[in-house]
Design a protein around this motif. Structure first.
Motif, PDB file in Angstrom:
ATOM      1  N   TRP A  12       0.819  -1.217   0.000  1.00 61.47           N
ATOM      2  CA  TRP A  12       0.000   0.000   0.000  1.00 61.47           C
ATOM      3  C   TRP A  12       0.855   1.270   0.000  1.00 61.47           C
ATOM      4  O   TRP A  12       0.501   2.260  -0.635  1.00 61.47           O
ATOM      5  N   SER A  13       1.983   1.247   0.720  1.00 66.33           N
ATOM      6  CA  SER A  13       2.799   2.459   0.847  1.00 66.33           C
ATOM      7  C   SER A  13       3.414   2.891  -0.478  1.00 66.33           C
ATOM      8  O   SER A  13       3.737   4.062  -0.674  1.00 66.33           O
TER       9      SER A  13
ATOM     10  N   SER B 277      -2.439   9.149  -1.221  1.00 67.30           N
ATOM     11  CA  SER B 277      -3.718   8.701  -0.686  1.00 67.30           C
ATOM     12  C   SER B 277      -3.596   8.477   0.824  1.00 67.30           C
ATOM     13  O   SER B 277      -2.510   8.184   1.338  1.00 67.30           O
ATOM     14  N   PRO B 278      -4.696   8.607   1.543  1.00 70.17           N
ATOM     15  CA  PRO B 278      -4.656   8.390   3.003  1.00 70.17           C
ATOM     16  C   PRO B 278      -4.118   7.013   3.382  1.00 70.17           C
ATOM     17  O   PRO B 278      -3.394   6.883   4.372  1.00 70.17           O
ATOM     18  N   ILE B 279      -4.455   5.985   2.589  1.00 68.16           N
ATOM     19  CA  ILE B 279      -4.002   4.629   2.947  1.00 68.16           C
ATOM     20  C   ILE B 279      -2.494   4.482   2.733  1.00 68.16           C
ATOM     21  O   ILE B 279      -1.803   3.814   3.504  1.00 68.16           O
TER      22      ILE B 279
ATOM     23  N   VAL C  89       3.547   5.797   7.575  1.00 70.94           N
ATOM     24  CA  VAL C  89       3.692   6.179   8.985  1.00 70.94           C
ATOM     25  C   VAL C  89       3.717   4.935   9.877  1.00 70.94           C
ATOM     26  O   VAL C  89       4.544   4.830  10.803  1.00 70.94           O
ATOM     27  N   TYR C  90       2.829   3.976   9.615  1.00 68.85           N
ATOM     28  CA  TYR C  90       2.805   2.735  10.403  1.00 68.85           C
ATOM     29  C   TYR C  90       4.131   1.988  10.287  1.00 68.85           C
ATOM     30  O   TYR C  90       4.705   1.537  11.291  1.00 68.85           O
ATOM     31  N   LEU C  91       4.631   1.875   9.065  1.00 69.20           N
ATOM     32  CA  LEU C  91       5.887   1.152   8.853  1.00 69.20           C
ATOM     33  C   LEU C  91       7.059   1.875   9.500  1.00 69.20           C
ATOM     34  O   LEU C  91       7.974   1.248  10.033  1.00 69.20           O
TER      35      LEU C  91
END
Length: 301
Positions: A23-24, A206-208, A214-216
């Motif tokens: 996704w990133s 995109s937000p995802i 950020v999560y990674l």
């Protein structure tokens, strides 16, 4: 209790990381995705280092350890981000399931472990069979999917090299310092790579994709890497690699449920063969009453 908790945490992280990697890179590109992740991760890890009041060591073994860690953080991660463009995210975790086999083979060659037993040889046959089935499934998706599998294999090999190298150096460096040193070496390399081969700031994220980066950066890099090298300090490299026994199935199901990735009979068969190889590698020789020689706690440099 700390080691089992670290295992559980890494299993969950490794199950969710492949989908977040995919996704990133969708939209901003894989180079921006991985460079953004490492930039965020470096800031977070430096903050953790400051709060813990630890100081980086700069002696010879420390520098060698940071370089060995950078092989994973830069080499392995860069390749897997590139490969994630071409294959379903769940496949990444499945192919990374071969990590214990690669680690054991490198340990036999590089560390002198007598690990090439009947069980391990049978495990290699099963693992290669599973990989062959995965290649057959990739051919149905096209030439790029084959490149993706090859890329993940290269990434897995580099991670195995990194872990064995860290164990061989045996620098007695805390896990947080290992990750900090590896990131400080890797981030400039990422920035140079992004500037040379991309260099364009994305006009829209995109937000995802943003949430994945950020999560990674904040979780998978900061917490995941520290826990990984914490386990590597207290456990053998092969035993740490066995985390990949659980996470592939979770990653496949997550990719299928959340990202609508195909879960065909060939993919399931290849996954079962690879997981069977891991079980064979870990338990076959124990059942026969023969175990490979255990790696000494302190290997000569």
């Amino acid at each position: 209790m700390r080691i089992p908790l670290a295992y559980i945490s890494i299993v969950l992280l490794w199950a969710t990381t492949p989908l977040a990697i995919k996704w990133s890179g969708e939209g901003p590109g894989f180079l921006f995705g991985v460079t953004g992740r490492m930039a965020i991760g470096t800031l977070c890890i430096l903050l953790m280092l400051g709060l813990s009041r630890q100081h980086l060591a700069w002696h010879r073994k420390a520098l060698q350890t940071y370089l060995a860690v950078a092989v994973q953080i830069y080499g392995s991660m860069l390749v897997v981000y590139w490969a994630a463009q071409f294959i379903p995210s769940g496949w990444i975790s499945v192919i990374f399931g071969l990590l214990p086999l690669m680690t054991a083979l490198l340990a036999a060659v590089w560390l002198g472990e007598r690990s090439l037993t009947l069980g391990s040889l049978l495990a290699y046959v099963l693992g290669i069979s599973g990989l062959w089935v995965m290649f057959g499934s990739a051919l149905q998706l096209g030439h790029d999917a084959v490149l993706g599998i090859i890329g993940v294999l290269v990434s897995t090999f580099l991670q195995a090299v990194s872990s064995i190298w860290v164990k061989r150096i045996d620098g007695k460096i805390p896990a947080l310092s290992q990750v900090t040193g590896g990131l400080l070496l890797s981030l400039p390399a990422y920035l140079i790579t992004w500037a040379k081969f991309d260099g364009h700031w994305p006009t829209e994220i995109s937000p995802i994709s943003l949430a994945s980066i950020v999560y990674l950066g904040m979780i998978a890099t900061t917490i995941g890497f520290v826990l990984y090298y914490y386990l590597l300090i207290h456990q053998s490299a092969t035993k740490v690699a066995l985390i990949t026994l659980i996470s592939p199935v979770m990653a496949l199901l997550l990719g299928h449920a959340v990202n609508h990735e195909p879960l065909t009979m060939k993919v399931a068969t290849g996954t079962l063969l690879i997981l069977g190889a891991l079980l064979m590698h870990e338990f076959f020789d124990r059942l026969l009453g023969s175990k490979p020689a255990k790696l000494p706690d302190n290997m000569p440099n």
